[in-house]
Motif scaffolding. Structure first.
Motif, short mmCIF file in Angstrom:
data_model
loop_
_atom_site.label_atom_id
_atom_site.label_comp_id
_atom_site.label_asym_id
_atom_site.label_seq_id
_atom_site.Cartn_x
_atom_site.Cartn_y
_atom_site.Cartn_z
N ASN A 123 0.85 -1.17 0.02
CA ASN A 123 -0.02 -0.13 -0.01
C ASN A 123 0.86 1.26 0.12
N GLU A 124 1.77 1.35 0.84
CA GLU A 124 2.97 2.46 0.93
C GLU A 124 3.44 2.62 -0.32
N HIS A 125 3.94 1.59 -1.12
CA HIS A 125 4.42 1.55 -2.23
C HIS A 125 3.67 2.07 -3.37
N GLU A 126 2.46 1.86 -3.42
CA GLU A 126 1.41 2.25 -4.43
C GLU A 126 1.05 3.72 -4.05
N LYS A 127 0.99 4.17 -2.90
CA LYS A 127 0.59 5.59 -2.43
C LYS A 127 2.08 6.40 -3.08
N HIS A 128 3.26 5.76 -2.73
CA HIS A 128 4.54 6.44 -3.40
C HIS A 128 4.54 6.65 -4.95
N LEU A 129 4.20 5.67 -5.47
CA LEU A 129 4.11 5.59 -6.99
C LEU A 129 2.90 6.54 -7.49
N GLU A 130 1.89 6.57 -6.91
CA GLU A 130 0.80 7.68 -7.14
C GLU A 130 1.08 9.15 -6.99
N HIS A 131 1.89 9.26 -5.98
CA HIS A 131 2.65 10.72 -5.58
C HIS A 131 3.64 11.21 -6.76
N VAL A 132 4.37 9.99 -7.31
CA VAL A 132 5.24 10.51 -8.27
C VAL A 132 4.66 10.59 -9.43
N LEU A 133 3.42 9.67 -9.80
CA LEU A 133 2.77 10.11 -10.86
C LEU A 133 2.28 11.43 -11.17
N HIS A 134 1.59 12.05 -9.84
CA HIS A 134 1.19 13.46 -9.90
C HIS A 134 2.21 14.47 -10.21
N GLN A 135 3.36 14.19 -9.48
CA GLN A 135 4.54 15.08 -9.60
C GLN A 135 4.86 15.04 -11.26
N LEU A 136 5.03 13.98 -11.94
CA LEU A 136 5.43 13.88 -13.29
C LEU A 136 4.21 14.52 -14.27
N GLN A 137 2.99 14.02 -13.88
CA GLN A 137 2.08 14.69 -14.52
C GLN A 137 2.01 16.38 -14.26
N ASN A 138 2.36 16.70 -13.35
CA ASN A 138 2.38 18.19 -12.88
C ASN A 138 3.45 18.89 -13.76
N LYS A 139 4.35 18.17 -14.26
CA LYS A 139 5.66 18.71 -14.79
C LYS A 139 5.28 19.76 -15.92
N PRO A 140 4.37 19.25 -17.14
CA PRO A 140 4.01 20.13 -18.07
C PRO A 140 3.05 21.22 -17.79
N TRP A 141 2.23 20.87 -16.90
CA TRP A 141 1.41 22.12 -16.22
C TRP A 141 2.07 23.03 -15.70
N SER A 142 3.06 22.42 -14.68
CA SER A 142 3.97 23.44 -13.88
C SER A 142 4.88 24.63 -14.83
N ALA A 143 5.43 23.74 -15.85
CA ALA A 143 6.13 24.59 -16.63
C ALA A 143 5.20 25.78 -17.53
N VAL A 144 4.20 25.55 -18.15
CA VAL A 144 3.20 26.24 -18.57
C VAL A 144 2.74 27.55 -17.56
N TYR A 145 2.69 27.00 -16.14
CA TYR A 145 2.26 27.90 -15.13
C TYR A 145 3.28 28.89 -14.91
N VAL A 146 4.47 28.59 -14.73
CA VAL A 146 5.81 29.34 -14.52
C VAL A 146 5.89 30.26 -15.68
N ALA A 147 5.80 30.23 -16.76
CA ALA A 147 6.11 30.92 -18.19
C ALA A 147 4.79 32.02 -18.02
#
Length: 465
Positions: A90-114
């Motif tokens: 369960n902890e491993h799955e939560k960690h993977l979900e957390h990393v998934l959100h981070q990687l999915q946030n990357k293009p959104w964050s790039a657009v947001y910053v610019a």
């Protein structure tokens, strides 16, 4: 009248096209599920820590052997091991979900910053323009149309930015933690007591209404101040100038309040557990110097093309003085905020800087070099402030440095340690830079570049020292 160069127009369109393609690539290449994340992490682990991975695997194998022996010895301990494995999974799955959100946030964050960087850059120019109006400055009226051209980006930038904020509230991304589902519900697994305590202020309806009011207020002032300035050119008295004076005074009051709240809402809330009473001033200094730098760069470009005949080295010198002075002011705020929090070493405060020093070491300290050390060494010399190539060099570094500053403020709260300057980041800057150039220089073609009936225009024309 200014004519938009076909080469510059083509260049801006190419920037936007390349930017859109890069942004699209960023979104398409982001992982879609935790299985993809697991493959990415496995590849990273194998690539950079192959030996360590093998040692861990061997240790895990030995540990599994011990567990197996223990399981054979006792049925109860076998049940305990099973429970631990389920908990670990369960902890491993939560960690993977957390990393998934981070990687999915990357293009959104790039657009947001610019997006927010160029939006606030035009706001910095608008604030500087309003200050000139209220101060009844005699040196700057020959630059008013340049300032109005730069602030013409504000409506387009505001619309795009507001759409991004709405998409955040509709859960198209996870860049704002406090907008996550269940964070304010005590019964939910995602419950966060600190965020729940701030939910009276940090909730989507109130947040988006504030954003709408601020963006609308800024754009209303921009529209009417330009309208009055153009009407003054055809007037026989100073009525429209006096209207602008009053409007600018009222706007500055609205601006200083809305800017403070904006800094909390749109930037500081990426780290909802942390706060700084200096933060709004710090953000203001960053985009204010960026706006002044943009005025200097556009002015030098137009002057090089044979426009702005009354702009001389004294005007450029004054812009460079502001670039230098506000860079020092930014550094004072940066150091004050950093030193006090670092020295006090209160865990819930210092974690903000620990994260940035450990995970963002190069951009964090690089921003100080680009925004303070470089401008200090280049612009402290009076003669250098009159050399166009020096101003352009310093200006480009300052703008890049403050983009990095915004990157440092936003990225750690959205992507954590999964950051790097890749295709989405570069493409986002290219797109908004192209849009900025296109809108600003199109606006400059709409009116004469001299505010000929401003009461201080003669003083500005003959400004020498």
């Amino acid at each position: 009248m200014y004519t938009f160069s076909s080469k510059l127009k083509t260049f801006s369109i190419i920037l936007m096209a390349v930017g859109i393609l890069g942004i699209g690539y960023g979104f398409l290449s982001a992982p879609k599920d935790i299985q993809e994340v697991e493959k990415i992490l496995a590849a990273d682990e194998h690539g950079s820590h192959g030996t360590a991975h093998e040692e861990k695997a061997e240790a895990s194998h030995k540990e599994a052997g011990h567990h197996e022996a223990a399981a054979e010895a006792s049925h109860d301990s076998h049940k305990g091991a099973e429970h631990a494995e389920v908990s670990g999974a369960n902890e491993h799955e939560k960690h993977l979900e957390h990393v998934l959100h981070q990687l999915q946030n990357k293009p959104w964050s790039a657009v947001y910053v610019a997006c927010i960087f160029f939006l606030l850059l035009s706001m910095g120019t608008l604030a500087f323009y309003a200050i000139q109006q209220v101060a009844q400055a005699g040196w700057s009226p020959v630059l008013f149309r340049v300032m109005q051209g730069i602030t013409a980006y504000l409506p387009a930038g505001s619309i795009i930015f507001f759409i991004i904020l709405v998409l955040c509230g509709l859960h198209f991304n996870h860049i704002f933690v406090w907008l996550g589902e269940g964070v304010t519900d005590p019964k939910d697994a995602n419950y966060d007591a600190i965020i729940a305590g701030k939910s009276g202020y940090l909730n989507f309806p109130f947040w988006i209404v504030r954003a709408f009011i601020f963006l609308l207020g800024w754009n209303i002032y921009r529209h009417f101040s330009r309208k009055n300035c153009l009407a003054q050119d055809e007037a026989n008295d100073d009525l429209y100038y006096k209207k602008n004076f009053k409007a600018s005074a009222g706007f500055l009051v609205f601006f200083i309040v809305s800017e403070s709240i904006m800094a909390w809402d749109w930037i500081m809330s990426f780290d909802p557990h942390w706060f700084s009473t200096l933060f709004a001033w710090y953000v203001f200094a960053s985009f204010f110097v960026s706006g002044i730098t943009a005025i200097a760069l556009v002015t030098i470009y137009l002057k090089s093309k044979g426009y702005l005949e009354y702009v001389n080295t004294s005007h450029i010198h004054d812009l460079a003085k502001f670039m230098f002075g506000i860079s020092v002011f930014w550094t004072y705020l940066w150091f004050s905020q950093f030193m006090l929090i670092w020295y006090a070493n209160i865990p819930e405060e210092v974690t903000y800087f620990v994260t940035r020093i450990q995970l963002y070491n190069l951009p964090f300290f690089g921003a100080v070099v680009m925004n303070f050390v470089f401008p200090l060494l280049i612009l402290i010399n009076t003669d250098f402030k009159r050399l166009n190539w020096v101003i352009v060099m310093a200006g480009v570094v300052i703008l890049l440095g403050h983009y990095v500053d915004f990157f440092n403020m936003i990225m750690p709260g959205t992507v954590g340690d999964k950051w790097f300057i890749g295709v989405p980041e570069i493409a986002s800057v290219l797109f908004f830079l192209g849009l900025f150039i296109f809108v600003v220089f199109t606006a400059l073609t709409k009116a004469p570049l001299l505010a000929k009936r401003n009461p201080f225009i003669e003083e500005s024309k003959h400004f020498h020292y």
